[in-house]
Design an enzyme around this catalytic site. Structure first.
Site, short mmCIF file in Angstrom:
data_model
loop_
_atom_site.label_atom_id
_atom_site.label_comp_id
_atom_site.label_asym_id
_atom_site.label_seq_id
_atom_site.Cartn_x
_atom_site.Cartn_y
_atom_site.Cartn_z
CE LYS A 26 -5.29 9.12 4.39
NZ LYS A 26 -4.76 8.03 3.37
CB SER A 27 -10.54 4.64 5.64
OG SER A 27 -9.03 4.83 6.30
NE ARG A 31 -12.51 0.46 3.78
CZ ARG A 31 -10.92 0.80 3.50
NH1 ARG A 31 -10.73 2.40 3.84
NH2 ARG A 31 -10.34 -0.18 3.69
NE ARG A 126 1.74 2.44 1.84
CZ ARG A 126 1.23 3.38 2.38
NH1 ARG A 126 1.31 3.85 1.67
NH2 ARG A 126 0.64 2.66 2.84
CD GLN A 173 -4.20 0.53 1.86
OE1 GLN A 173 -3.52 -0.10 1.96
NE2 GLN A 173 -4.14 1.63 2.40
CB SER A 197 -8.07 -4.09 9.92
OG SER A 197 -9.09 -5.14 8.26
CG ASP A 320 -3.70 5.24 9.57
OD1 ASP A 320 -2.30 4.37 8.97
OD2 ASP A 320 -4.00 5.43 8.86
NE ARG A 351 3.51 7.21 8.34
CZ ARG A 351 2.08 7.00 8.11
NH1 ARG A 351 0.91 5.78 8.45
NH2 ARG A 351 1.38 7.89 7.11
C1 S3P Z 1 -6.38 1.78 5.46
C2 S3P Z 1 -5.98 0.52 5.94
C3 S3P Z 1 -4.60 0.96 7.01
C4 S3P Z 1 -4.28 2.96 7.04
C5 S3P Z 1 -4.75 3.20 6.14
C6 S3P Z 1 -5.60 3.01 5.94
C7 S3P Z 1 -7.63 1.46 4.46
O1 S3P Z 1 -3.51 0.63 5.95
O2 S3P Z 1 -3.05 2.75 7.60
O3 S3P Z 1 -4.73 4.93 6.25
O4 S3P Z 1 -8.46 2.62 4.16
O5 S3P Z 1 -7.79 1.06 4.39
P1 S3P Z 1 -3.47 -1.22 5.70
O6 S3P Z 1 -4.71 -1.53 5.13
O7 S3P Z 1 -1.91 -1.39 4.83
O8 S3P Z 1 -2.97 -1.56 7.36
#
Ligand code: S3P
Length: 433
Positions: A26-27, A31, A126, A173, A197, A320, A351
């Site tokens: 997904k990430s 992107r 959020r 993010q 991250s 996650d 969560r």
């Molecule tokens: C993500 C970053 C994480 C993750 C989210 C996807 C991303 O969030 O929890 O499901 O694709 O960059 P945060 O950046 O808020 O930690």
């Protein structure tokens, strides 16, 4: 498993076995689409995530004038360069997707028009101050509800300048939004972070010809003077989706599962590290690099888990996966403690609260902390009615718990899985015999 729309019934499985693929990450899909849209030329993204979140990104891009052709899991994005977006005629709808809203805001902050971006009730609750503050420091005109802390966001594009920004939360993010804005800024943009991250944005930017410098505690970009190169990207399987089967295979007494083509980027493999430390029988084979992302085939077998403490720098590497790790902890010997995970309260649901509430209904001995949970393993779970709280990761975690409960587990709002893993229930039916 009954096939009703608004409730799914899970029963203890006799055996869990088979070879599966999980949806594209997904990430990386988000992107790839966003970066492809500001590149020059056509980007091809294969194995694009079928989840609703990544479709929200495509729809927002289409509203900004980007031509996108999607056939099954292959997406072609017709890049318009750094300044080719058109003002959208309506509010951009990010749906349930924090990544869509936050990353796209980084680009919109530099576009010479007005954008309004919103989403569903969960996304509108959020935290967005963490996004608005650094973008404003770069010169962006970006505003939100509730004293600039909540969506809808209003963004009037402006000239941006680079900043050095210490991230108050280890969020990929926010890091990505700042780096994307940095492509349009004058001068260098640096994001400093205490904890590493996920680094998919950095990897893709490098592939597209951007000057990215990164270390464990910072990432910098220099503004683009020429357009980004287009992408030919194969998205690896999503380790956050594979996590459900890694836990299922570990806790089920008669399991043997192979997951092929799964992303194993070290900024995402906290789930594997922790399960191995708990005694899980997991193996990685055929490890390789595809499109600058590490990929492997994963094997998992029935294991006897023991409790561990999960805290510190591993947390962003498995943020996650914590709801499903809580399920693993329920069947581990001893007391598992999860700390430093206060960010869980800012996800699609709170969560910490929702995982504790729903696993307690199944008979787990689990307690909430302000920044984590304490889980006493070893008590047998008993099926009952539980709720997903419309949170995809909770729905799937409860389903995995249901595979080892006595009696039936009825999950309300099971359709939430569609956010990241639309075929989750079909895969479960195929594995469970
Ligand atoms: C993500 C970053 C994480 C993750 C989210 C996807 C991303 O969030 O929890 O499901 O694709 O960059 P945060 O950046 O808020 O930690």
């Amino acid at each position: 498993m009954a096939g009703k729309t608004l409730v799914r019934t899970i029963q203890r499985a006799k055996r869990l076995a088979g070879e599966i693929i999980v949806p594209g990450d997904k990430s990386i899909s988000h992107r790839g689409a966003i970066l492809g849209s500001i590149a020059s030329g056509i980007s091809k993204i294969s194995n694009y995530s079928p989840g609703k979140d990544c479709l929200s990104t495509l729809n927002c891009l289409k509203s900004l004038g980007i031509r996108i052709i999607r056939k099954a899991s292959v997406v072609h994005v017709y890049g318009v360069g750094l300044n080719g977006y058109k003002e959208a005629e309506d509010v951009l709808d990010a749906g349930n997707s924090g990544t869509t809203m936050r990353l796209l805001s980084g680009v919109l902050a530099a576009q010479p028009f007005l954008s309004v971006i919103s989403g569903d009730a969960s996304l509108r609750a959020r935290p967005m101050k963490r996004l608005i503050t650094p973008l404003q420091l770069m010169g962006a005109k970006i505003y939100g509800r509730n004293d600039n802390s909540l969506a809808p966001l209003v963004i009037k594009g402006n000239k941006l300048h680079g900043i050095t920004y210490p991230l108050p939360v280890p969020s990929a993010q926010i890091k990505s939004a700042i780096l994307l804005a940095g492509l349009f800024a004058s001068g260098k943009t640096t994001v400093a972070q205490k904890e590493m991250s996920r680094d998919h944005t950095e990897r893709l930017l490098k592939q597209m010809g951007v000057n990215v410098e990164s270390g464990s505690s910072y990432t910098s970009v220099t503004p683009m003077v020429k357009p980004l190169n287009s992408l030919n990207l194969f998205v690896p399987g999503d380790i956050s989706s594979a996590a459900y089967w890694l836990v299922a295979g570990s806790i089920h007494p008669n399991a043997n599962i192979k997951i092929v083509n799964c992303g194993v980027n070290p900024t995402r493999t906290g789930i594997i590290d922790v399960l191995l430390a708990m005694g899980a029988r997991i193996k990685l084979e055929n490890q390789r690099l595809e499109c600058n992302e590490p990929v492997a085939d994963l094997y998992v077998e029935s294991s006897e888990l023991k409790a561990v403490e999960i805290k510190g720098s591993v947390i962003p590497r498995l943020i996650d996966e914590i709801p499903v790790l809580a399920v693993a902890a329920c069947s581990a010997r001893g007391t598992t403690i999860i700390r430093d995970a206060g960010e869980l309260r800012a996800k699609e649901s709170d969560r910490i609260a929702t995982t504790v509430r729903e696993l307690t209904r199944l008979g787990a001995r689990i307690e909430a902390l302000s920044d984590g949970m304490v889980i006493n393993g070893g008590s047998s779970l008993v099926g009952t009615e539980v709720e997903s709280h419309s949170d995809h990761r909770l729905a799937m975690s409860l389903a995995i718990a249901g595979l080892i409960t006595q009696g039936k587990t009825n999950i309300l709002q099971p359709q939430a899985v569609g956010i990241s893993y639309p075929d989750f229930w079909e895969t479960l039916e195929r594995l469970a015999r």
